[in-house]
Design an enzyme around this catalytic site. Structure first.
Site, PDB file in Angstrom:
ATOM      1  N   SER A  13       0.799  -1.229   0.000  1.00 44.38           N
ATOM      2  CA  SER A  13       0.000   0.000   0.000  1.00 44.38           C
ATOM      3  C   SER A  13       0.829   1.275   0.000  1.00 44.38           C
ATOM      4  O   SER A  13       0.328   2.336  -0.366  1.00 44.38           O
ATOM      5  CB  SER A  13      -0.956   0.010   1.205  1.00 44.38           C
ATOM      6  OG  SER A  13      -0.222  -0.047   2.417  1.00 44.38           O
ATOM      7  N   ARG A  14       2.103   1.197   0.402  1.00 42.67           N
ATOM      8  CA  ARG A  14       2.900   2.429   0.467  1.00 42.67           C
ATOM      9  C   ARG A  14       4.381   2.090   0.513  1.00 42.67           C
ATOM     10  O   ARG A  14       4.774   0.935   0.657  1.00 42.67           O
ATOM     11  CB  ARG A  14       2.535   3.236   1.718  1.00 42.67           C
ATOM     12  CG  ARG A  14       2.758   2.467   3.017  1.00 42.67           C
ATOM     13  CD  ARG A  14       2.406   3.285   4.237  1.00 42.67           C
ATOM     14  NE  ARG A  14       2.642   2.524   5.458  1.00 42.67           N
ATOM     15  CZ  ARG A  14       2.677   3.060   6.683  1.00 42.67           C
ATOM     16  NH1 ARG A  14       2.487   4.351   6.837  1.00 42.67           N
ATOM     17  NH2 ARG A  14       2.891   2.306   7.735  1.00 42.67           N
ATOM     18  N   ASN A  61      -4.065 -10.127   5.993  1.00 37.70           N
ATOM     19  CA  ASN A  61      -3.490  -9.798   7.302  1.00 37.70           C
ATOM     20  C   ASN A  61      -2.655 -10.986   7.754  1.00 37.70           C
ATOM     21  O   ASN A  61      -3.175 -11.951   8.311  1.00 37.70           O
ATOM     22  CB  ASN A  61      -4.598  -9.492   8.310  1.00 37.70           C
ATOM     23  CG  ASN A  61      -4.039  -9.194   9.695  1.00 37.70           C
ATOM     24  OD1 ASN A  61      -2.816  -9.039   9.868  1.00 37.70           O
ATOM     25  ND2 ASN A  61      -4.902  -9.107  10.687  1.00 37.70           N
ATOM     26  N   ASN A  88       6.864  -8.528   2.004  1.00 36.32           N
ATOM     27  CA  ASN A  88       7.254  -7.195   2.455  1.00 36.32           C
ATOM     28  C   ASN A  88       6.484  -6.724   3.687  1.00 36.32           C
ATOM     29  O   ASN A  88       6.982  -5.904   4.458  1.00 36.32           O
ATOM     30  CB  ASN A  88       7.054  -6.197   1.315  1.00 36.32           C
ATOM     31  CG  ASN A  88       7.244  -4.766   1.764  1.00 36.32           C
ATOM     32  OD1 ASN A  88       8.354  -4.322   2.023  1.00 36.32           O
ATOM     33  ND2 ASN A  88       6.139  -4.030   1.885  1.00 36.32           N
ATOM     34  N   TYR A 153      12.007  -6.366  16.760  1.00 38.42           N
ATOM     35  CA  TYR A 153      12.156  -6.232  15.307  1.00 38.42           C
ATOM     36  C   TYR A 153      13.458  -6.876  14.841  1.00 38.42           C
ATOM     37  O   TYR A 153      13.489  -7.586  13.830  1.00 38.42           O
ATOM     38  CB  TYR A 153      12.133  -4.747  14.954  1.00 38.42           C
ATOM     39  CG  TYR A 153      12.097  -4.440  13.482  1.00 38.42           C
ATOM     40  CD1 TYR A 153      10.909  -4.553  12.758  1.00 38.42           C
ATOM     41  CD2 TYR A 153      13.234  -4.000  12.808  1.00 38.42           C
ATOM     42  CE1 TYR A 153      10.860  -4.247  11.408  1.00 38.42           C
ATOM     43  CE2 TYR A 153      13.202  -3.694  11.459  1.00 38.42           C
ATOM     44  CZ  TYR A 153      12.010  -3.815  10.765  1.00 38.42           C
ATOM     45  OH  TYR A 153      11.969  -3.513   9.424  1.00 38.42           O
ATOM     46  N   ALA A 155      15.107  -9.304  16.311  1.00 40.68           N
ATOM     47  CA  ALA A 155      14.979 -10.753  16.443  1.00 40.68           C
ATOM     48  C   ALA A 155      14.171 -11.333  15.289  1.00 40.68           C
ATOM     49  O   ALA A 155      14.518 -12.378  14.722  1.00 40.68           O
ATOM     50  CB  ALA A 155      14.320 -11.103  17.777  1.00 40.68           C
ATOM     51  N   ALA A 156      13.088 -10.647  14.900  1.00 40.70           N
ATOM     52  CA  ALA A 156      12.250 -11.136  13.808  1.00 40.70           C
ATOM     53  C   ALA A 156      13.008 -11.134  12.489  1.00 40.70           C
ATOM     54  O   ALA A 156      12.935 -12.097  11.713  1.00 40.70           O
ATOM     55  CB  ALA A 156      10.987 -10.286  13.696  1.00 40.70           C
ATOM     56  N   ILE A 186      15.627   3.998   4.633  1.00 39.29           N
ATOM     57  CA  ILE A 186      15.009   4.356   3.368  1.00 39.29           C
ATOM     58  C   ILE A 186      14.041   5.512   3.604  1.00 39.29           C
ATOM     59  O   ILE A 186      13.306   5.532   4.593  1.00 39.29           O
ATOM     60  CB  ILE A 186      14.251   3.158   2.759  1.00 39.29           C
ATOM     61  CG1 ILE A 186      15.182   1.937   2.665  1.00 39.29           C
ATOM     62  CG2 ILE A 186      13.676   3.523   1.406  1.00 39.29           C
ATOM     63  CD1 ILE A 186      16.437   2.138   1.845  1.00 39.29           C
TER      64      ILE A 186
END
Length: 246
Positions: A13-14, A61, A88, A153, A155-156, A186
């Site tokens: 979406s963005r 989702n 993504n 974040y 760890a993921a 970015i």
């Protein structure tokens, strides 16, 4: 491309996801993008169909196992087996570790790592029958360097890169590649709202002395999705202006 191949791009979406979807359209793919809401999917559909009526979007989702299974079954029925899957979609729930609660940890792991597992679980089997394709997972420099306030974040994303290497080994013999692209900082709406002092501090750590552009991440994804990358698998391509050169 003699025959238009299908690409699925989650979180389109963005920002980076939108740039990836539009670049794959330019590369000749038929693209289906996803968003987490009806309005988001409608916006993605409108943007993609402005580039060609064959493109589409759906609600996905990846944090919800039941919705993901149903949505991806619908995708396979309506559009067929993808040649490219770009994972993504992701979230952040930043907090210092001593203040981080279970929900902030679980939400990020469930979406950014388990969500990718769910998408791949649904797509790998038909791709194996097709005996061709590319899975491209969007990681982050944070998965390599870590970052204060982002233990969940980091760890993921580190887990995502390990998952990528393992899956790559399992399905390489069927001519399916699995790789990561790891963006640095970015320029998106998320970085635009940072205070100038924080932007300057970040820029001081980047040898390239600028933020990257979403289109530069999309370029790396397009390369991995193309014929010139068919012998590359299990790799993480860093796109960070020299911020990390490991």
């Amino acid at each position: 491309m003699s025959e238009q191949k299908l690409a699925l791009v989650t979180g389109a979406s963005r920002g980076i996801g939108r740039a990836i979807a539009e670049r794959l359209v330019q590369e000749g793919f038929r693209v289906v993008g996803t968003a987490t809401s009806d309005s988001g999917a409608a916006a993605v559909r409108m943007a993609l169909q402005a580039l060609g009526a064959e493109h589409d979007a759906l609600v996905l989702n990846i944090a919800d196992p039941v919705q993901t299974e149903a949505a991806l079954k619908d995708f396979l029925t309506r559009f067929g087996t993808p040649y490219v899957v770009v994972n993504n979609a992701g979230i952040t729930r930043d907090n210092l570790f001593l203040r981080m609660n279970d929900a902030e940890w679980d939400d990020v792991i469930n979406t950014n790592l388990s969500g990718v597992f769910r998408v791949c679980k649904a797509m790998v089997k038909p791709m194996l029958k097709q005996k061709d394709g590319a899975i491209i997972n969007i990681s982050s420099i944070i998965g390599t360097t870590g970052n204060a306030g982002q233990a969940n974040y980091a760890a993921a994303k580190a887990g995502l890169e390990g998952f990528t290497r393992s899956l790559a080994q399992e399905i390489a013999s069927r001519n399916i590649t699995v790789n990561c692209v790891a963006p640095g900082f970015i320029q998106t709406d998320m970085t635009d709202i940072l205070p100038e002092t924080q932007k300057e501090a970040i820029l001081a750590t980047i040898p390239g002395k600028r933020f990257g552009q979403p289109e530069e991440i999309a370029g790396a994804v397009a390369f991995l999705a193309g014929n010139n990358a068919r012998y590359i698998t299990g790799q993480t391509i860093h796109v960070n202006g020299g911020m990390n050169m490991g």
